[in-house]
Design a protein around this motif. Structure first.
Motif: not given
Length: 113
Positions: A77, A83, A105
């Motif tokens: 990510r 991210y 996440t």
């Protein structure tokens, strides 16, 4: 993306890789001991059985492999530029959450839903 979080991810990945290597060695040793036909560990009053030790090592390996996969996904990510963005609502994940759990996440609000 925060540089400290990426550094934490990479450091934790290195720790896990080292632990997995040690567990692989321990697993090989237990397998070797189990292959010894004269080993009667099931009746050893001094400690755990080889089967018990093998199960413990396997559980640790599985848990660490799962965490390592989460870290690898977080680093992907980072490379993708996503991210720190909640996968549920699309809002930024608070820096404090990423500091505590750099492979998160979801934001806190989405995490408790």
């Amino acid at each position: 993306m925060t540089v400290p979080a990426v550094a934490l991810l990479r450091a934790r990945a290195a720790e896990i890789d080292a632990m997995l290597a040690r567990l692989d060695d321990a697993d090989a040793a237990v397998r070797s001991d189990r292959a010894d036909g004269t080993a009667d560990d099931e009746h050893d009053p001094e400690g755990s059985t080889l089967s018990g030790e093998w199960q413990r090592i396997d559980a640790l390996q599985r848990a660490l492999a799962a965490e390592r996969a989460e870290i690898a996904a977080a680093l992907e990510r980072v490379d993708a530029g996503t991210y720190g963005i909640c996968v549920v609502c699309g809002q930024p994940i608070p820096a404090a959450r990423l500091e505590v759990r750099p492979m998160a996440t979801t934001c806190v609000a989405c995490c408790i839903r």
